[in-house]
Design an enzyme around this catalytic site. Structure first.
Site, PDB file in Angstrom:
ATOM      1  N   ARG A 117       0.829  -1.196   0.000  1.00 36.47           N
ATOM      2  CA  ARG A 117       0.000   0.000   0.000  1.00 36.47           C
ATOM      3  C   ARG A 117       0.868   1.252   0.000  1.00 36.47           C
ATOM      4  NH1 ARG A 117      -3.547   2.063   4.570  1.00 36.47           N
ATOM      5  NH2 ARG A 117      -5.324   3.098   3.610  1.00 36.47           N
ATOM      6  N   LYS A 182       2.353  -8.270  11.715  1.00 36.24           N
ATOM      7  CA  LYS A 182       1.832  -8.383  10.352  1.00 36.24           C
ATOM      8  C   LYS A 182       2.195  -9.721   9.727  1.00 36.24           C
ATOM      9  CE  LYS A 182       1.481  -5.753   6.026  1.00 36.24           C
ATOM     10  NZ  LYS A 182       1.668  -4.439   5.413  1.00 36.24           N
ATOM     11  N   ARG A 316      -2.664   2.154  20.591  1.00 38.89           N
ATOM     12  CA  ARG A 316      -2.164   3.342  21.263  1.00 38.89           C
ATOM     13  C   ARG A 316      -0.931   2.980  22.087  1.00 38.89           C
ATOM     14  NH1 ARG A 316      -5.102   7.462  25.570  1.00 38.89           N
ATOM     15  NH2 ARG A 316      -3.635   9.170  25.239  1.00 38.89           N
TER      16      ARG A 316
END
Length: 318
Positions: A117, A182, A316
Site C-alpha cells: 500500500r 503483520k 495506542r
C-alpha cells in the site's frame, strides 16, 4: 522465464533438503561447476539460504516445496499462471487486463518489485512466502469497490480457518495479523471509467516461513509457520485461497459489504482495544468498534462514535 531456467532447475533438485555436489548438478544441467557456483550465487540473491560444504556440495538451509502449475490449475476453476520469478504479480495482471478472464490468477515464487500500500516495497524472497494476484471484473463499477480489501481479508482468513489455522486476525483496512504482528498485506488496484465496469487487480503477499534475518522490513512481522505445528502445503494453501477469493467476490457482487460486516468484525484484531488512527498530521484516539456497511472504521471517542474511511491504525502507545 528461460533466463532463470537453470536456477530453477538447481532449486528443484535442492528442494529435497539434501546435499548435491556441484559436479552432480553440472552433469544434470550440462554446465560447468563454475557455472553452477555462479547460478547458486544468483539464487542466493533471491533470498534463498543455500550453503556449501567442501566434499559434500550445496544444500538448502531447509527443505522447500515449490509451487506446481499443474496441481494448482487442476483444483481451481479459474486460469492460473505460475511465473516463478516476476517483477510484480499485480503489475503483470494490470498490464494484461484487456486479455484476462475475470478471476484469472498470477502467482509467483519471487518478486523483484513487489509493492504494498502507498507504493511501499513488499519484500518477496523466493519460495518461502506466497505472492498471489487475481483479476476481477466488477460490474458495479469503481464506486462499488469501496471496502473491497476488507472482503478480501475476510476471504483469506476464512480460507486459513478451513485449513485448520486459527488465531489470524484482520487489521483495517488491508492487513492480516498474528499476535499483533503483520502476517500478510492486501493491495487492490483498479482502473475503469464512470458508468462502466471496474477492472480490479487484487494482490496478496503472505509470510509463510521467512528467515528471521530477512532484510528490508521495517515493522514487526509474523509467519504462518508461527501459527501451525506442521509444514505448510503451499500448493494446497494457494488453491484454498484462490477458491475462497472467487467465492467471496461473487458474494460481494450480490450482497455488497452488508454480507461481510459481521464476518469482518469477528476477526477484527483491535476490536474493543484502544487505538490511534493517523491521518497525516491528525490523530484520533479511541476504542476500536469494528466497521460499518460502507467499510469505514468505527472509533468510540470522547465525542462519541465516529467513522473514518482513511488513515493508518495502530495500538495506542506503540
Amino acid at each position: 522465464m528461460k533466463e532463470h531456467a537453470v536456477k530453477l532447475a538447481i532449486l528443484d533438485t535442492l528442494a529435497d533438503g539434501y546435499f548435491h555436489s556441484g559436479e552432480e548438478l553440472g552433469e544434470q544441467l550440462n554446465i560447468s561447476r563454475a557455472a553452477v557456483s555462479k547460478h547458486v550465487k544468483g539464487i542466493q540473491e533471491w533470498g534463498v539460504d543455500i550453503f556449501s560444504v567442501p566434499g559434500k556440495g550445496y544444500k538448502l538451509a531447509g527443505s522447500m516445496q515449490l509451487l506446481n502449475q499443474q496441481r494448482l490449475q487442476s483444483e481451481v476453476s479459474v486460469p492460473v499462471e505460475l511465473i516463478p520469478v516476476i517483477g510484480s504479480t499485480n503489475q503483470h495482471l494490470m498490464d494484461r487486463i484487456g486479455l484476462l478472464q475475470s478471476g484469472s490468477v498470477c502467482i509467483a515464487e519471487y518478486q523483484s518489485q513487489g509493492r504494498g500500500r502507498r507504493g511501499r516495497e513488499w519484500v518477496s524472497p523466493f519460495g518461502c512466502n506466497l505472492y498471489l494476484s487475481m483479476y476481477w471484473r466488477l460490474e458495479a463499477g469503481m464506486a462499488g469497490a469501496m471496502g473491497l480489501s476488507l472482503v478480501v481479508g475476510v476471504a483469506i482468513v476464512e480460507a486459513l480457518e478451513k485449513l485448520g489455522i486459527e488465531g489470524i486476525k484482520l487489521k483495517w483496512p488491508n492487513d492480516l495479523y498474528y499476535r499483533d504482528k503483520k502476517l500478510a498485506g492486501i493491495l487492490v488496484e483498479m482502473s475503469g471509467q464512470a458508468g462502466a465496469a471496474a477492472h480490479l487487480v487484487i494482490g496478496m503477499g503472505m509470510n509463510l516461513k521467512m528467515a528471521t534475518n530477512t532484510q528490508g522490513i521495517t515493522q514487526p512481522w509474523s509467519c504462518l509457520a508461527d501459527a501451525v505445528e506442521h509444514d505448510i502445503d503451499r500448493n494446497q494453501l494457494a488453491i484454498t485461497l484462490i477458491n475462497s477469493l472467487k467465492t467471496a467476490l461473487s458474494e460481494y457482487e450480490i450482497t455488497g459489504m452488508q454480507g461481510f460486516v459481521e464476518r469482518w468484525n469477528r476477526l477484527d484484531n483491535y476490536l474493543g482495544r484502544e487505538i490511534r488512527l493517523i491521518m497525516g498530521e491528525r490523530e484520533v484516539i479511541g476504542i476500536s468498534s469494528g466497521i460499518n456497511e460502507q467499510g469505514a472504521v468505527l472509533i468510540n471517542t470522547d465525542n462519541g462514535l465516529e467513522t473514518y474511511i482513511g488513515g493508518e491504525i495502530s495500538l495506542r502507545g506503540i
